[in-house]
Motif scaffolding. Sequence first.
Motif, PDB file in Angstrom:
ATOM      1  N   SER A 120       0.839  -1.203   0.000  1.00 54.66           N
ATOM      2  CA  SER A 120       0.000   0.000   0.000  1.00 54.66           C
ATOM      3  C   SER A 120       0.872   1.251   0.000  1.00 54.66           C
ATOM      4  CB  SER A 120      -0.920  -0.002   1.220  1.00 54.66           C
ATOM      5  OG  SER A 120      -1.780  -1.108   1.204  1.00 54.66           O
ATOM      6  N   GLY A 121       1.942   1.197   0.792  1.00 51.62           N
ATOM      7  CA  GLY A 121       2.864   2.336   0.832  1.00 51.62           C
ATOM      8  C   GLY A 121       3.534   2.582  -0.500  1.00 51.62           C
ATOM      9  N   PHE A 122       3.878   1.500  -1.201  1.00 57.17           N
ATOM     10  CA  PHE A 122       4.497   1.648  -2.523  1.00 57.17           C
ATOM     11  C   PHE A 122       3.577   2.421  -3.474  1.00 57.17           C
ATOM     12  CE2 PHE A 122       4.653  -0.090  -6.884  1.00 57.17           C
ATOM     13  CZ  PHE A 122       5.898   0.381  -7.270  1.00 57.17           C
ATOM     14  N   THR A 123       2.286   2.063  -3.483  1.00 62.19           N
ATOM     15  CA  THR A 123       1.320   2.739  -4.351  1.00 62.19           C
ATOM     16  C   THR A 123       1.198   4.214  -3.985  1.00 62.19           C
ATOM     17  OG1 THR A 123       0.087   0.673  -4.549  1.00 62.19           O
ATOM     18  CG2 THR A 123      -1.044   2.688  -5.218  1.00 62.19           C
ATOM     19  N   GLN A 124       1.082   4.477  -2.675  1.00 62.53           N
ATOM     20  CA  GLN A 124       0.923   5.867  -2.231  1.00 62.53           C
ATOM     21  C   GLN A 124       2.196   6.674  -2.458  1.00 62.53           C
ATOM     22  OE1 GLN A 124      -1.205   6.302   1.425  1.00 62.53           O
ATOM     23  NE2 GLN A 124      -0.294   8.281   1.912  1.00 62.53           N
ATOM     24  N   ASN A 125       3.345   6.061  -2.201  1.00 64.99           N
ATOM     25  CA  ASN A 125       4.627   6.754  -2.429  1.00 64.99           C
ATOM     26  C   ASN A 125       4.784   7.154  -3.892  1.00 64.99           C
ATOM     27  OD1 ASN A 125       5.245   6.273   0.233  1.00 64.99           O
ATOM     28  ND2 ASN A 125       6.467   4.456  -0.190  1.00 64.99           N
ATOM     29  N   LEU A 126       4.410   6.230  -4.790  1.00 64.86           N
ATOM     30  CA  LEU A 126       4.535   6.497  -6.222  1.00 64.86           C
ATOM     31  C   LEU A 126       3.644   7.665  -6.627  1.00 64.86           C
ATOM     32  CD1 LEU A 126       5.868   5.488  -8.825  1.00 64.86           C
ATOM     33  CD2 LEU A 126       3.946   3.935  -9.144  1.00 64.86           C
ATOM     34  N   GLY A 127       2.407   7.669  -6.127  1.00 63.66           N
ATOM     35  CA  GLY A 127       1.492   8.761  -6.437  1.00 63.66           C
ATOM     36  C   GLY A 127       1.982  10.086  -5.883  1.00 63.66           C
ATOM     37  N   PHE A 128       2.498  10.060  -4.652  1.00 64.97           N
ATOM     38  CA  PHE A 128       3.020  11.295  -4.036  1.00 64.97           C
ATOM     39  C   PHE A 128       4.210  11.835  -4.827  1.00 64.97           C
ATOM     40  CE2 PHE A 128       5.697  13.694  -1.167  1.00 64.97           C
ATOM     41  CZ  PHE A 128       4.784  14.484  -0.463  1.00 64.97           C
ATOM     42  N   TYR A 129       5.067  10.929  -5.249  1.00 67.83           N
ATOM     43  CA  TYR A 129       6.258  11.340  -6.009  1.00 67.83           C
ATOM     44  C   TYR A 129       5.855  12.027  -7.314  1.00 67.83           C
ATOM     45  CZ  TYR A 129      10.810  10.972  -8.322  1.00 67.83           C
ATOM     46  OH  TYR A 129      11.976  11.259  -8.975  1.00 67.83           O
ATOM     47  N   ILE A 130       4.937  11.403  -8.051  1.00 65.87           N
ATOM     48  CA  ILE A 130       4.495  11.972  -9.328  1.00 65.87           C
ATOM     49  C   ILE A 130       3.819  13.325  -9.115  1.00 65.87           C
ATOM     50  CG2 ILE A 130       2.925  11.638 -11.280  1.00 65.87           C
ATOM     51  CD1 ILE A 130       3.415   8.591 -10.924  1.00 65.87           C
ATOM     52  N   ALA A 131       2.992  13.422  -8.051  1.00 70.45           N
ATOM     53  CA  ALA A 131       2.242  14.652  -7.799  1.00 70.45           C
ATOM     54  C   ALA A 131       3.137  15.806  -7.362  1.00 70.45           C
ATOM     55  CB  ALA A 131       1.176  14.391  -6.737  1.00 70.45           C
ATOM     56  N   ASN A 132       4.212  15.512  -6.651  1.00 74.90           N
ATOM     57  CA  ASN A 132       5.033  16.572  -6.050  1.00 74.90           C
ATOM     58  C   ASN A 132       6.409  16.743  -6.684  1.00 74.90           C
ATOM     59  OD1 ASN A 132       3.500  17.489  -3.390  1.00 74.90           O
ATOM     60  ND2 ASN A 132       3.245  15.281  -3.596  1.00 74.90           N
ATOM     61  N   LEU A 133       6.666  16.010  -7.774  1.00 79.68           N
ATOM     62  CA  LEU A 133       8.002  16.046  -8.375  1.00 79.68           C
ATOM     63  C   LEU A 133       8.409  17.456  -8.787  1.00 79.68           C
ATOM     64  CD1 LEU A 133      10.524  14.624  -9.420  1.00 79.68           C
ATOM     65  CD2 LEU A 133       9.311  14.125 -11.535  1.00 79.68           C
TER      66      LEU A 133
END
Length: 381
Positions: free
Chosen positions: A130-143
């Motif tokens: 679950s963390g992997f999915t959320q981390n990936l989304g956060f990274y893309i959103a805040n890059l």
Amino acid sequence: MALGLAFFAYNRGLPLTIRSIFYPLLGNRIHGTWGNIIDILSVLATLMGLATSLGLGVAQVNAGLNYLFGIQISTQMQVTLIVVITGVATISVMAGLDAGVKRLSEWNMGLAAILMLFVLIVGPTVYILSGFTQNLGFYIANLAQLSMWTETFKDTNWQGGWTVFYWAWWISWSPFVGMFIARISKGRSVREFILGVMLVPTLLSFIWMSVFGGAALSLQASGVADVVGAVQENVATAMFAMFSHFPFSGLLSLVAIVLVSVFFITSSDSGSLVVDHLTSGGKLESPVPQRIFWCIMEGAVAAVLLLGGGLSALQTAAISTGLPFTLVLLLIIYALFVGLNQELYVERAVEEKLADVRDEHRLSEAIAEATAELKNAPGDA
């Protein structure tokens, strides 16, 4: 870096060295003083980047040995570890790329995969995924936002001490990593190259960070362990503090020590091969004594930096070589842009010539057909 090296070496037939990328800007002057300066900067950046990695790596190995066997954490012990790692790396580099570096790297990647899968399966699997999915989304959103974050409105120096340090450290690794990627990329298209280099390693990094970071965060959030406190106390021992809450903690810590050691052995020997390659004018096979010299030099630089100032000296060395090499990277981007434009111009010119030839061929065929029809036509025609 890797794209520039591969393009000018395989498409233009130039030596596989950093100076070759500057051919569109310097022409044949890459074989003179300017080319020497570029390669010298590349060698210095690689040496400092590898020395920094080796210095930080032995600190973690020393922390693991202290955790498992009570061996004292000291600069002298870390210098001793540098000597041992450099010695093994020297043996590996003497054996050559296939017999030494490749075999060690394959074993190490296999061991790393086993360790990661163990933490994923035995640890909080659902939490990690679950963390992997959320981390990936956060990274893309805040890059974009984080890429331009300069810490202007906060009275701290966290970014200067760590973000800028990592930025310079990775830049100093670019000649070394770029050379290896270029050597294994012959025959690939530019599109295949970019997708392979940008997506696959990045995805693997996301998975690795999510597995170990997720396991640590789960321990912290559940109150089982104070992992954040362990990081603040000594960042080198944090991983072993986390493993203490897993089954077979002693074996896990031992595997981690071996893993870190072999990672830096393979980094040292492969880095020595790259530096040796650059200093020998692009020759893939150079004298063994020359390889040994550069391997020993890396260990010596790391030891001197540790004795001279510890972590702060390692950080300063990485930043001081990474900054000037940033200018080289920016020029490489422009040189590659010019080189690719030249390639496009040549391709279009060739296509136009081929089109002209095809038109002439079609015209010849039409004349031949018309002539045949005239021959077969009635006399009054």
